[in-house]
Each structure stands twice: as structure tokens, then as C-alpha cells.
Design a protein around this motif. Sequence first.
Motif, PDB file in Angstrom:
ATOM      1  N   ARG A 137      41.716  32.079  32.657  1.00 18.94           N
ATOM      2  CA  ARG A 137      40.555  31.968  33.359  1.00 18.94           C
ATOM      3  C   ARG A 137      39.817  33.155  33.475  1.00 18.94           C
ATOM      4  N   LEU A 138      40.380  34.293  33.937  1.00 13.63           N
ATOM      5  CA  LEU A 138      39.685  35.622  33.968  1.00 13.63           C
ATOM      6  C   LEU A 138      39.255  36.221  32.866  1.00 13.63           C
ATOM      7  N   GLU A 139      40.074  35.914  31.609  1.00 12.68           N
ATOM      8  CA  GLU A 139      39.615  36.418  30.498  1.00 12.68           C
ATOM      9  C   GLU A 139      38.470  35.624  29.917  1.00 12.68           C
ATOM     10  N   LYS A 140      38.433  34.315  30.071  1.00 13.52           N
ATOM     11  CA  LYS A 140      37.148  33.636  29.632  1.00 13.52           C
ATOM     12  C   LYS A 140      35.941  34.156  30.578  1.00 13.52           C
ATOM     13  N   GLN A 141      36.175  34.498  31.872  1.00 13.36           N
ATOM     14  CA  GLN A 141      35.126  34.901  32.753  1.00 13.36           C
ATOM     15  C   GLN A 141      34.521  36.298  32.264  1.00 13.36           C
ATOM     16  N   THR A 146      34.482  37.741  29.212  1.00 16.23           N
ATOM     17  CA  THR A 146      33.866  37.370  27.697  1.00 16.23           C
ATOM     18  C   THR A 146      32.535  37.230  28.238  1.00 16.23           C
ATOM     19  N   GLY A 147      32.273  36.151  29.107  1.00 21.40           N
ATOM     20  CA  GLY A 147      30.655  35.962  29.422  1.00 21.40           C
ATOM     21  C   GLY A 147      30.080  37.137  30.282  1.00 21.40           C
ATOM     22  N   ALA A 148      30.948  37.969  30.996  1.00 24.17           N
ATOM     23  CA  ALA A 148      30.491  39.023  31.794  1.00 24.17           C
ATOM     24  C   ALA A 148      30.217  40.184  30.671  1.00 24.17           C
ATOM     25  N   ARG A 149      31.051  40.589  29.774  1.00 25.33           N
ATOM     26  CA  ARG A 149      30.653  41.425  28.714  1.00 25.33           C
ATOM     27  C   ARG A 149      29.387  41.254  28.033  1.00 25.33           C
ATOM     28  N   LYS A 150      29.276  40.001  27.914  1.00 29.45           N
ATOM     29  CA  LYS A 150      27.771  39.449  27.028  1.00 29.45           C
ATOM     30  C   LYS A 150      26.702  39.959  27.938  1.00 29.45           C
ATOM     31  N   ALA A 151      26.927  39.517  29.146  1.00 30.75           N
ATOM     32  CA  ALA A 151      25.672  39.886  30.256  1.00 30.75           C
ATOM     33  C   ALA A 151      25.683  41.337  30.466  1.00 30.75           C
ATOM     34  N   VAL A 152      26.713  42.231  30.199  1.00 36.69           N
ATOM     35  CA  VAL A 152      26.422  43.599  30.119  1.00 36.69           C
ATOM     36  C   VAL A 152      25.775  44.282  28.985  1.00 36.69           C
ATOM     37  N   MET A 169      31.736  42.910  35.737  1.00 38.71           N
ATOM     38  CA  MET A 169      32.552  43.029  34.633  1.00 38.71           C
ATOM     39  C   MET A 169      33.686  43.928  35.065  1.00 38.71           C
ATOM     40  N   ALA A 170      33.277  44.928  35.720  1.00 35.78           N
ATOM     41  CA  ALA A 170      34.440  46.034  36.334  1.00 35.78           C
ATOM     42  C   ALA A 170      35.283  45.233  37.148  1.00 35.78           C
ATOM     43  N   GLU A 171      34.895  44.588  38.078  1.00 31.77           N
ATOM     44  CA  GLU A 171      35.679  43.854  38.925  1.00 31.77           C
ATOM     45  C   GLU A 171      36.876  42.866  38.377  1.00 31.77           C
ATOM     46  N   LEU A 172      36.186  42.118  37.043  1.00 27.98           N
ATOM     47  CA  LEU A 172      36.986  41.250  36.353  1.00 27.98           C
ATOM     48  C   LEU A 172      38.434  42.013  35.706  1.00 27.98           C
ATOM     49  N   GLN A 173      37.976  43.211  35.233  1.00 30.35           N
ATOM     50  CA  GLN A 173      38.731  43.969  34.475  1.00 30.35           C
ATOM     51  C   GLN A 173      39.907  44.410  35.397  1.00 30.35           C
ATOM     52  N   LYS A 174      39.323  44.715  36.512  1.00 29.00           N
ATOM     53  CA  LYS A 174      40.481  45.219  37.720  1.00 29.00           C
ATOM     54  C   LYS A 174      41.338  44.222  37.860  1.00 29.00           C
ATOM     55  N   LYS A 175      40.910  43.005  38.175  1.00 26.66           N
ATOM     56  CA  LYS A 175      41.806  41.742  38.476  1.00 26.66           C
ATOM     57  C   LYS A 175      43.038  41.488  37.470  1.00 26.66           C
ATOM     58  N   ILE A 176      42.178  41.508  36.030  1.00 23.65           N
ATOM     59  CA  ILE A 176      43.004  41.356  34.790  1.00 23.65           C
ATOM     60  C   ILE A 176      44.082  42.325  34.456  1.00 23.65           C
ATOM     61  N   SER A 177      43.887  43.735  35.173  1.00 27.79           N
ATOM     62  CA  SER A 177      44.625  44.686  34.831  1.00 27.79           C
ATOM     63  C   SER A 177      46.067  44.466  35.839  1.00 27.79           C
ATOM     64  N   ALA A 178      45.588  44.183  37.026  1.00 24.60           N
ATOM     65  CA  ALA A 178      46.650  43.733  37.945  1.00 24.60           C
ATOM     66  C   ALA A 178      47.534  42.941  37.656  1.00 24.60           C
ATOM     67  N   LEU A 179      47.033  41.824  36.796  1.00 25.64           N
ATOM     68  CA  LEU A 179      48.006  40.616  36.517  1.00 25.64           C
ATOM     69  C   LEU A 179      48.808  41.145  35.250  1.00 25.64           C
ATOM     70  N   ARG A 180      48.341  41.811  34.465  1.00 23.28           N
ATOM     71  CA  ARG A 180      48.994  42.404  33.093  1.00 23.28           C
ATOM     72  C   ARG A 180      50.110  43.417  33.404  1.00 23.28           C
ATOM     73  N   MET A 181      50.794  43.265  34.670  1.00 18.79           N
ATOM     74  CA  MET A 181      51.813  44.284  34.636  1.00 18.79           C
ATOM     75  C   MET A 181      53.269  44.069  33.930  1.00 18.79           C
ATOM     76  N   ASP A 182      53.902  45.114  33.992  1.00 19.33           N
ATOM     77  CA  ASP A 182      55.153  45.064  33.055  1.00 19.33           C
ATOM     78  C   ASP A 182      55.974  43.823  33.661  1.00 19.33           C
ATOM     79  N   GLU A 183      56.740  42.878  32.642  1.00 21.87           N
ATOM     80  CA  GLU A 183      57.242  41.789  32.847  1.00 21.87           C
ATOM     81  C   GLU A 183      58.449  42.241  33.947  1.00 21.87           C
ATOM     82  N   ALA A 184      59.146  43.338  33.813  1.00 19.01           N
ATOM     83  CA  ALA A 184      60.262  43.556  34.667  1.00 19.01           C
ATOM     84  C   ALA A 184      59.884  44.038  35.978  1.00 19.01           C
ATOM     85  N   GLU A 185      58.687  44.986  35.861  1.00 16.63           N
ATOM     86  CA  GLU A 185      58.222  45.164  37.229  1.00 16.63           C
ATOM     87  C   GLU A 185      57.615  43.848  38.089  1.00 16.63           C
TER      88      GLU A 185
END
Length: 560
Positions: free
Chosen positions: A346-350, A352-358, A166-182
Amino acid sequence: MLEWLHIENIAVIEEADIRFQPGFNALTGETGAGKSIVIDALGAVLGGRTSRELIRTGAERAFASAAFSGVSADLPGLAECGAAPDEDGCLVMQREIGSDGRSLCRVGGRPVTVSQMRRVGEELLNIHGQHDGVQLLDEERHVAYLDRFGRTEDVLAAYQASYSAMAELQKKISALRMDEAEKARRMDSLRFQIDELERAQLTPGEEEGLAERRNLLRNGEKYLSALSGADYCLSGGEESGGAVSAIRDAEEALYGIRTLGEEMGRLYERLGALRSEAYDIAETVRDLRESFDFSPAELDAVESRTDLLYRLKKKYGATVEDMLAYLDRCRAELDAMETADDTLARLEKQLTGARKAVEEAGAALTAARKAAAAELEARILRELRDLDMNKVRFAIDFAPREPGADGCDTVRFLMSANVGEDLRPIARIASGGELARIMLALKNVLAEQESVGTLVFDEVDTGVSGRAAQKVAEKLAQVSRRKQVLCVTHLPQLAAMADTHFSVEKGERDGRTYTKVVLLDRERRKAELARITGGAKVTPALLESAGELLDEAEAYRATL
């Protein structure tokens, strides 16, 4: 079981040999005599942290060696370092500490690392230091104590695997959710770098070829002059023949006598081989001279290409191969950013499943911990009753929290020292003596769960006196019937309860301080107990009281 400990040049101990016995072993002595140094030496030979400061002044090295009996060949850690006990189950551990701070460690005669020695030592002996009770004040350690008692390793490992995913997925999602200007700036930068590298049309290995060609072109006149001179020498000119022609003439001169003897025949053959080789060299030199086309324009082109590679290397990598690898990474990053929305969904969907597993793994871990907590509470309370803490209430509190690396629970040890008082965190209400006894109770309970054969208590009596001290002594005597106990103490009750009593004595000789460890017989035990009780002045009354204390301790041990 620890059979013996040998010490050389550790602090004030020049040399000492201590042969421990089964049951309860006590070490007493004046403050500063070196009792805790014995424990330090034992810790060192079991892989504990050391420093050059441990070495006796004037010595170049310190050395400690310990022998354990009844060691199983399957003891965890032995296979890792290739060591094994002897046929009688005896295992010797040795550590030498040099003046440079380096250690030489051996287990069963085999050289090992400090971490390997520590791994084996943890399975043989457990040291409870005089400040360990303070660890109970750190509530972050409470969950570790509970997990150790409940043996939740498998459930905890399953939870941690789910949490890591779950932490690895959160890290990937955080990297993709950067500021639009950046994000726009980063994409522009990537496109520029990709375009610059693609326009360069890099080819692996071209640097070496360019360097060789540039060196040749820069020395074109010298190159042609050398080839022309060599060609003239080998092939000659219009007015004279060269070396090839001369060798051919020599060969023809020997042609008529080649059959007059074996030596003449070999000489003729050698001239033939020499002529063929000279002819091949001459042809090669002529081809090189004729094929070399010196062009200032080509030199300029090679210089420009070399300069381009130099500028690109300063930005993108030390070699052409490194720059091509960087180009691949830029392309992959740009592609990921251009398709970020799809990837994010796709990662958000994954996730959700990872949170449930945790959550599921966390619930299983919490259930295992609560089951262990109920048993641990009962066991600790029984131990505390034995330690004259009849009014104390002890409980383990659970509170939910956000998932973390060690679970979804906040675990705290609570106690009430007096009747009518609410349960509160140990850190807020426990006195020093209460902490010492609670820690002793916890250590005893945990020790029952482990295969460790020897327990060492370094001044476990801190903050304890009177009736409580007697209860602690009785508890250690009880424990010593299951496991070997070593105890450094200042209390006569504990020293009297021991099956074996050592005195750590400090003296001076030739202007140096020396410490020795002496096994006491009954008469010397009486004198030592009287000293502990009354100080420097030992009276007949104190000696008589010490004898009674020994008799009472012996009678109690007989009931165990």
C-alpha cells in the motif's frame, strides 16, 4: 528610516548619540577607532547575536537604542509582539545586555524576545557586513538568493509540502524493509513481552491498593489490638459498660430537668447528639474488628504480587499505567510487522503517487526559478556595468539533481571576468574586489524587492580602489535616493559622495580609551578626506584635492 542611534558602554564607546539623515551617511575614522562597533551596536538593537564581551570593561551593562521613522503599523512582526509605532510613525527599539549575558529587549516600549526583535528588525534595516562577499563562494546559498529575488515562496512551499509527504512515506517503507532475521528476532521479542504483560493481568491503580493492604496485613496484630481496645472503651464488657453506656446514663440523668431552662435543654440535646455519634463510632469499630481476617497466606500473595509489579516496572514502565501503554504499543508494532507485506504494498503505491507529485511541484519550482534567473542575470549585469565591470559576463547555471528539501535544481552563479574566458563558478575566478562589487550589485537588486528602508554597508569597499571605488561611490549615491544608506568606509571617494559624514574618533582620558562620533562640516570633511588620502601628514595640496573631491561629489549628486 533610521533617525538616531544611542549607545552606552559598548566596547570602547562609553556613550554616543548619532542622528542620521536621509540619503547617504558615511562613517570614517582610524583603524580601531570603533567604526564597526557602531554597526555592532546597531545589529544588537535589531536582534542580532551578542555576548557579554560586548560590554565596556568596568561596566555592568551595555545599552543600545534606535528610533525609526515612517514605520507602518502593518509592518510584519509588530502584531506578533503587540507593539506599534506612535501616531507619527516612529518606532523605538531598545536592548540592554547584562554582565550575565542576558538581554532585555523592547520594541515600542513593550518587552519582547530576541527572536521577535529580530523579526521586526529584518523589516526595517539590512546590514551588509565586510565579509558578506565571501558568502558568494558558497554555492549552496545561490539558490536562496535566487528564490529571494524571484519571490518563489509559494511555489517552494508547495514543493516542500510534496517532498515532506514523500520523505515520510520513504521513512515508513524503510522501517518495514528490515532484515528478515532482524525482523524475526524483533517479533519474538515483542511476543515474549506481550505474553509477560498479559499474564500479569495488570489493573490500573492496583499498586496503591496493594501497598495499603500490605501495610495493613504486616501490622495485623497491632491493628486488631487497637480495635479491640477501642471497642472495649466504647461498648464495655460483661462486667462494666463503656463510653456509650456512660453517655446514655448522663443523658437520662438530665432528662427530668431538660425543660427547666433553655441552657438545660441545649445541654440535653448535645448529650443526645454525642451519644448517637459515640454509638456510630462503636459500631464502626466493631465491624472493622469482626471483618478483619488476618491470613499469612494473603500476606504472602500480596507480597508476591508487589514483587511482580516491581520486576515488571524495571522493564516496561514506572507505573502500571505506563506498562499498559507499553503493552498497547507492542501489540500495535507486532500487528504492523505481521501485516507488513500488505502495508508495504500500500505504501509503495502511495509513494509512486507522491514521487509524481514531487516531480510536478519540482518542475513548477524550476520553471519559476529559471524565469527569475533570466531577469536576475539582466539586473546584475546592469548593476555591474554601473560598477565599472563592463567586460564581466554573469550567468545563472541550472543542473538537475535528485529531489531535496529545497528543490530538484543545483543553482550556481557563473562569471567571466575577462573577454574570451569561459563562464566559471565565482568561487574559482573572482578576486576580492570583484566579489565585493558583485555582492553589492546583488544586495542592491534584492533591496529593490523589499520594503526595508535602510541599508547598512560595513566596509563594502574591501578590495576596491581607484576608478572602481568611484563607481561604487556613485552606485551607493544612486541607491541612497531610494533608500537611506549608512556606510563605514576607508575610501575618500565613498566618504566624499555622502550627504552626511560622521567621524569616529578615539582618544584617552584618565587612563581609559574613549570613542566619540562627530558630525563633520565641510572644512572638517576636507581634513578627514585629506587624512584618509595621505595619512598622518595633511598638506595644503591634499586639502585642496579633498575640496575638489567634495565639489565633484556634490555635482554628481545634483544630477540624480
